[in-house]
Design an enzyme around this catalytic site. Structure first.
Site, PDB file in Angstrom:
ATOM      1  CE  LYS A  13      27.324  55.576  13.253  1.00 40.74           C
ATOM      2  NZ  LYS A  13      27.140  56.897  12.587  1.00 40.74           N
ATOM      3  NE  ARG A  88      21.221  53.864  12.233  1.00 43.40           N
ATOM      4  CZ  ARG A  88      22.440  53.766  11.692  1.00 43.40           C
ATOM      5  NH1 ARG A  88      23.228  52.758  11.966  1.00 43.40           N
ATOM      6  NH2 ARG A  88      22.846  54.704  10.872  1.00 43.40           N
ATOM      7  NE  ARG A 127      30.581  58.004   4.015  1.00 37.49           N
ATOM      8  CZ  ARG A 127      29.757  57.699   5.002  1.00 37.49           C
ATOM      9  NH1 ARG A 127      30.218  57.293   6.160  1.00 37.49           N
ATOM     10  NH2 ARG A 127      28.476  57.836   4.820  1.00 37.49           N
ATOM     11  NE  ARG A 161      26.997  54.720   3.189  1.00 37.83           N
ATOM     12  CZ  ARG A 161      26.945  54.823   4.498  1.00 37.83           C
ATOM     13  NH1 ARG A 161      28.002  54.535   5.232  1.00 37.83           N
ATOM     14  NH2 ARG A 161      25.838  55.215   5.096  1.00 37.83           N
ATOM     15  NE  ARG A 172      22.900  58.322   6.143  1.00 35.53           N
ATOM     16  CZ  ARG A 172      24.077  58.496   5.522  1.00 35.53           C
ATOM     17  NH1 ARG A 172      24.105  58.923   4.270  1.00 35.53           N
ATOM     18  NH2 ARG A 172      25.195  58.224   6.145  1.00 35.53           N
TER      19      ARG A 172
HETATM   20  P1  AP5 Z   1      32.590  57.883   8.948  1.00 39.98           P
HETATM   21  O1  AP5 Z   1      33.567  57.285   9.889  1.00 39.98           O
HETATM   22  O2  AP5 Z   1      32.334  57.167   7.665  1.00 39.98           O
HETATM   23  O3  AP5 Z   1      31.242  58.232   9.719  1.00 39.98           O
HETATM   24  P2  AP5 Z   1      30.097  57.281  10.282  1.00 39.98           P
HETATM   25  O4  AP5 Z   1      29.711  57.803  11.621  1.00 39.98           O
HETATM   26  O5  AP5 Z   1      30.512  55.848  10.206  1.00 39.98           O
HETATM   27  O6  AP5 Z   1      28.978  57.665   9.249  1.00 39.98           O
HETATM   28  P3  AP5 Z   1      27.979  56.778   8.422  1.00 39.98           P
HETATM   29  O7  AP5 Z   1      27.436  57.693   7.381  1.00 39.98           O
HETATM   30  O8  AP5 Z   1      28.603  55.509   7.951  1.00 39.98           O
HETATM   31  O9  AP5 Z   1      26.918  56.506   9.500  1.00 39.98           O
HETATM   32  P4  AP5 Z   1      25.490  56.082   9.280  1.00 39.98           P
HETATM   33  O10 AP5 Z   1      25.098  55.803  10.682  1.00 39.98           O
HETATM   34  O11 AP5 Z   1      24.637  57.032   8.557  1.00 39.98           O
HETATM   35  O12 AP5 Z   1      25.633  54.847   8.278  1.00 39.98           O
HETATM   36  P5  AP5 Z   1      25.404  53.295   8.435  1.00 39.98           P
HETATM   37  O13 AP5 Z   1      26.218  52.620   7.414  1.00 39.98           O
HETATM   38  O14 AP5 Z   1      25.525  52.871   9.861  1.00 39.98           O
HETATM   39  O15 AP5 Z   1      33.068  59.369   8.628  1.00 39.98           O
HETATM   40  C1  AP5 Z   1      32.412  60.145   7.629  1.00 39.98           C
HETATM   41  C2  AP5 Z   1      33.442  60.915   6.796  1.00 39.98           C
HETATM   42  O16 AP5 Z   1      34.064  61.905   7.619  1.00 39.98           O
HETATM   43  C3  AP5 Z   1      34.581  60.035   6.249  1.00 39.98           C
HETATM   44  O17 AP5 Z   1      34.924  60.494   4.968  1.00 39.98           O
HETATM   45  C4  AP5 Z   1      35.731  60.276   7.239  1.00 39.98           C
HETATM   46  O18 AP5 Z   1      37.000  60.156   6.604  1.00 39.98           O
HETATM   47  C5  AP5 Z   1      35.474  61.681   7.741  1.00 39.98           C
HETATM   48  N1  AP5 Z   1      35.789  61.867   9.159  1.00 39.98           N
HETATM   49  C6  AP5 Z   1      35.597  60.969  10.175  1.00 39.98           C
HETATM   50  N2  AP5 Z   1      35.973  61.498  11.355  1.00 39.98           N
HETATM   51  C7  AP5 Z   1      36.387  62.772  11.077  1.00 39.98           C
HETATM   52  C8  AP5 Z   1      36.909  63.846  11.890  1.00 39.98           C
HETATM   53  N3  AP5 Z   1      37.087  63.700  13.228  1.00 39.98           N
HETATM   54  N4  AP5 Z   1      37.233  65.005  11.276  1.00 39.98           N
HETATM   55  C9  AP5 Z   1      37.067  65.143   9.931  1.00 39.98           C
HETATM   56  N5  AP5 Z   1      36.607  64.154   9.113  1.00 39.98           N
HETATM   57  C10 AP5 Z   1      36.261  62.999   9.681  1.00 39.98           C
HETATM   58  O19 AP5 Z   1      23.862  53.165   8.068  1.00 39.98           O
HETATM   59  C11 AP5 Z   1      23.397  53.399   6.748  1.00 39.98           C
HETATM   60  C12 AP5 Z   1      21.920  53.057   6.665  1.00 39.98           C
HETATM   61  O20 AP5 Z   1      21.729  51.651   6.956  1.00 39.98           O
HETATM   62  C13 AP5 Z   1      21.010  53.768   7.668  1.00 39.98           C
HETATM   63  O21 AP5 Z   1      20.601  55.028   7.177  1.00 39.98           O
HETATM   64  C14 AP5 Z   1      19.849  52.768   7.798  1.00 39.98           C
HETATM   65  O22 AP5 Z   1      18.981  52.849   6.688  1.00 39.98           O
HETATM   66  C15 AP5 Z   1      20.554  51.422   7.726  1.00 39.98           C
HETATM   67  N6  AP5 Z   1      20.947  50.902   9.052  1.00 39.98           N
HETATM   68  C16 AP5 Z   1      22.216  50.644   9.484  1.00 39.98           C
HETATM   69  N7  AP5 Z   1      22.212  50.153  10.729  1.00 39.98           N
HETATM   70  C17 AP5 Z   1      20.901  50.087  11.111  1.00 39.98           C
HETATM   71  C18 AP5 Z   1      20.245  49.677  12.300  1.00 39.98           C
HETATM   72  N8  AP5 Z   1      20.941  49.242  13.386  1.00 39.98           N
HETATM   73  N9  AP5 Z   1      18.892  49.761  12.352  1.00 39.98           N
HETATM   74  C19 AP5 Z   1      18.187  50.198  11.285  1.00 39.98           C
HETATM   75  N10 AP5 Z   1      18.745  50.611  10.127  1.00 39.98           N
HETATM   76  C20 AP5 Z   1      20.088  50.548  10.038  1.00 39.98           C
END
Ligand code: AP5
Ligand code: ZN
Length: 217
Positions: A13, A88, A127, A161, A172
């Site tokens: 994402k 979410r 990552r 992270r 997660r």
């Molecule tokens: P990356 O692009 O970083 O993946 P991502 O989908 O953004 O993963 P996240 O871990 O950031 O998602 P998340 O939903 O857990 O975290 P968030 O910060 O939203 O890609 C991952 C890795 O793979 C990178 O190294 C990249 O280079 C590589 N990659 C990407 N695409 C690839 C491909 N096609 N092939 C190979 N490699 C690839 O949330 C964190 C925490 O915040 C949550 O757990 C929760 O506690 C809280 N939170 C955030 N938003 C909310 C909400 N709306 N409601 C409640 N809690 C929330």
């Protein structure tokens, strides 16, 4: 245009949102980034969110919506947003619908990034992110041209992270399947759902997303 990227942790994402931001001049809105900024700043919301995030659970709708509304009030988002990691929960999706309709807008596409859970643990544990500009990298899949140096801004301040360990990633993933996956049906019912196979290479996934966003603009 307003676009939602839906998908489990590691689906890409953030990576794809940043690419769409550059290509289409939209603004990436990541509630994960906003929450991490609140944690780093030590605000009241950040203090409450910290332990929840480290456990891999979802932060309360109340805190997330307050943070999102503050960000939307900044006013640079008029051209359109790419929502990354929000909504979410069904309650968040309903709140977003209300916010957008008050502004005379709507959701143009909710894109579900379809991946295998097993592969996500490997993606996330490799990552790292540039502390200078926020660009994301991977030990295997997206390596900077010069080791340890950001391609975009030249910074050597790379960070990992606190919630990117295998145990937390599994929590997660569970939270995603229980609380967030139902949104796929929610947006399907609204007629805006698009599905993209996100197991392919970053550039191939990006082309498919650009096709969808391009036809919505
Ligand atoms: P990356 O692009 O970083 O993946 P991502 O989908 O953004 O993963 P996240 O871990 O950031 O998602 P998340 O939903 O857990 O975290 P968030 O910060 O939203 O890609 C991952 C890795 O793979 C990178 O190294 C990249 O280079 C590589 N990659 C990407 N695409 C690839 C491909 N096609 N092939 C190979 N490699 C690839 O949330 C964190 C925490 O915040 C949550 O757990 C929760 O506690 C809280 N939170 C955030 N938003 C909310 C909400 N709306 N409601 C409640 N809690 C929330
Ligand atoms: Zn950088």
């Amino acid at each position: 245009v307003n676009v939602i990227l839906l998908g489990p942790p590691g689906a890409g994402k953030g990576t794809q949102a940043r690419m769409l931001e550059e290509k289409f001049g939209l603004i990436q809105l990541s509630t994960g980034d906003l929450l991490r900024a609140a944690v780093a700043a030590g605000t009241e919301a950040g203090r409450e969110a910290k332990a929840v995030m480290e456990a891999g659970a979802l932060v309360s709708d109340e805190i997330v919506l307050a943070i999102l509304k503050d960000r939307l009030a900044e006013g640079d988002v008029k051209a359109g947003v790419i929502l990354d990691g929000f909504p979410r929960t069904t309650a968040q999706a309903e709140a977003l619908d209300a916010l957008l309709s008050d502004a005379g807008q709507g959701i143009d596409a909710a894109i579900a990034l379809v991946v295998d859970d097993e592969a996500m643990v490997g993606r996330i544990s490799g990552r790292f992110t540039c502390g200078g500009c926020g660009e994301g990298y991977h030990d295997t899949f997206k390596v900077p041209a010069k080791s340890g140096t950001c391609d975009k801004c030249g910074s050597t301040d790379m960070t990992r992270r606190a919630d990117d360990n295998a145990d937390t990633v599994r929590e997660r993933l569970k939270a995603y399947h229980v609380q967030t996956a139902p949104l796929i049906g929610y947006y399907e019912a609204q007629g805006v759902l698009r599905k993209v196979d996100a197991m392919g290479e970053i550039g191939i996934v990006a082309e498919q997303l650009a096709g969808i966003v391009g036809s919505a603009t």
